[in-house]
Design an enzyme around this catalytic site. Structure first.
Site, PDB file in Angstrom:
ATOM      1  N   ASP A   1      12.100 -12.990  -7.127  1.00 55.68           N
ATOM      2  CA  ASP A   1      12.754 -13.840  -8.002  1.00 55.68           C
ATOM      3  C   ASP A   1      12.381 -13.564  -9.015  1.00 55.68           C
ATOM      4  OD1 ASP A   1      10.630 -14.035  -7.421  1.00 55.68           O
ATOM      5  OD2 ASP A   1      11.236 -16.391  -6.957  1.00 55.68           O
TER       6      ASP A   1
ATOM      7  N   LYS B   1       4.817 -19.533   0.977  1.00 56.67           N
ATOM      8  CA  LYS B   1       4.786 -20.611   0.653  1.00 56.67           C
ATOM      9  C   LYS B   1       5.092 -21.514   2.204  1.00 56.67           C
ATOM     10  CE  LYS B   1       8.242 -18.077  -1.847  1.00 56.67           C
ATOM     11  NZ  LYS B   1       8.966 -17.626  -2.916  1.00 56.67           N
TER      12      LYS B   1
END
Ligand code: GLC
Length: 449
Positions: free
Chosen positions: A189, A153
């Site tokens: 997450d 990311k």
């Protein structure tokens, strides 16, 4: 002219029912390989975490790092599936925060935690238990330790890959004078999201994020995790972080190939590059750029901006899809802001169609991946499964969540009634606190206050 351009795009971005079913087969093969430590694009990382009982208790701080914001939450778990007393602080991460050195990045985290403690008047003498959600591929070595395999990311802080991120966090806490904080849990997450939902929903066995990045985790039987020597609690299950963003058996268009080639992690995270918010805008930019060079869009007059990598964010695709005007006036405004002088209605329709195709493909890939995970757990979908899901793309991209549900129906027919998808907002931090509670053994009777 534009009509045939649209036809070609439609063909490029199509993912038929048959292709999705093939994808599910490949997904299962890759999952099995990953579980037995053979080479696979799916890392299938054992997390040392399991579903909670709903009786976990205590006060915790949770850190959540992995997207455009760094979040800190404090909360109290009261058992009986209830939590209370949230304080939240959000810090926007700039590119230089995430791409310089690990020392700087972790120093920033520690300073933010210090600020949080001061602002919420948490006594510096008080013992604090903390759960750390660190949403990157981490080779976990225990519930509270693990080394970063590789950044994703757009993160790239030096000196972190290959290191234990909890040790780095503890060191930065000590340097800030807050070494009294105990880091009890390290989690992804997706795992936090699954755990947060299953605190009050026993059917939840899959956690999914479709936001800046995309990934999923699920509850696996211990005996199927061939690469794991030992056990994990006595329930016989463990949550596996799939790292599905790296799945690489998908049909790529020339736009995907170009995006990948020019990215900072070529040949990695291929599914993520077709699905997640970080890349949807870039796929769109490459399509527009290609159509400009073929003189199909804007009469071939290219605003220089369109040559700039990552010019378009995921929000651009969202805003175009949210345009409800019959003449696409909102899309026209958006394009004008990007330097396109006078886009014709034909141009606007092509841009709109490109956004629809990108988003539909992302939803179909995501839905097929979800069905692959559910059928890995329960091949004939006999039991109920709650999929806890979060992330900006799922939540905000117009029509996206509806499309996922529709495609799950298309793929699973009657058994799709057994698959419930639930938006689990901010579950990642909350779940980290629950895992910290499991790790400290703070579990009370369910009827206790
Ligand atoms: C990236 C990370 C993964 C995370 C996902 C969603 O794919 O590698 O760990 O879960 O983004 O944030």
């Amino acid at each position: 002219m534009s009509l045939s351009a649209i036809k070609i795009l439609e063909k490029d971005f199509e993912l038929s029912g048959e292709e999705m079913r093939d994808m599910i087969k490949d997904f299962h093969l890759e999952m099995d390989k990953g579980l037995s430590e053979r080479f696979s694009s799916l890392k299938m990382i054992p997390t040392y975490a399991d579903k909670p009982t709903g009786k976990e208790k205590g006060k915790y701080i949770a850190l959540d790092l992995g997207g455009t914001n760094f979040r800190i939450v404090s909360l109290t778990l009261k058992g009986r599936g209830i939590s209370s007393g949230h304080h939240v602080m959000k810090f926007k991460l700039r590119n230089k925060d995430i791409t310089s050195t690990g020392k700087k990045l972790f120093g920033f985290l520690a300073r933010s935690v210090k600020k949080f403690i001061e602002e919420n008047r948490i006594s510096p003498l008080q013992h604090i238990d903390l759960g750390f959600t660190f949403s990157f591929p981490v080779r976990q070595t225990g519930i509270d330790s693990g080394t970063l395999v590789t950044w994703t990311k757009g993160f790239g802080a030096s000196g972190v890959e290959g290191r234990d991120v909890v040790a780095l966090l503890k060191k930065s806490f000590e340097e800030e004078g807050i070494g009294n904080i105990s880091v009890r849990a390290l989690t992804n997450d997706t795992v936090g999201t699954l755990v947060a939902r299953s605190y009050s929903d026993r059917d939840c066995d899959v956690g999914v994020i479709i936001g800046t990045g995309t990934n999923a985790c699920y509850v696996e039987a211990l005996h199927k995790i061939k690469k794991l020597g030992g056990g994990c609690r006595n329930s016989g299950t463990m949550i596996i972080n799939i790292e599905w963003g790296n799945f690489n058996k998908l049909k790529a268009t020339r736009y995907d190939e170009q995006l990948d080639k020019e990215s900072d992690n070529p040949r990695a995270q291929m599914l993520e590059k077709m699905v997640s918010g970080m890349y949807l805008g870039e796929v769109c930019r490459l399509i527009i750029k290609g159509l400009i060079s073929k003189k199909i869009l804007f009469e071939g007059a290219a605003p220089a901006g369109f040559n700039k990598k990552m010019l378009l964010k995921g929000e651009f695709v969202s805003q175009v899809l949210a345009d409800r005007t019959s003449d696409l006036a909102d899309t026209k405004v958006l394009l004008r802001r990007l330097g396109v002088k006078d886009p014709s209605f034909e141009d606007l329709k092509v841009v709109r169609r490109a956004c629809e195709l990108i988003s539909t493909r992302a939803a179909r890939i995501s839905a097929a991946a979800i069905v692959a995970v559910v059928t890995k757990i329960d091949p004939h979908v006999i039991r109920k499964h709650t999929i806890a899901i979060d992330g900006s793309v799922y939540e905000k991209l117009p029509g996206f969540s509806e499309k996922i549900k529709e495609v799950i129906g298309e793929l699973s027919g009657r058994s799709s009634g057994k698959i419930k998808i639930t938006l689990t907002k901010d579950g990642s931090g909350y779940g980290a606190a629950i895992i910290a509670a499991i790790s400290t053994g703070k579990i009370g009777a369910s009827d206790e206050e």
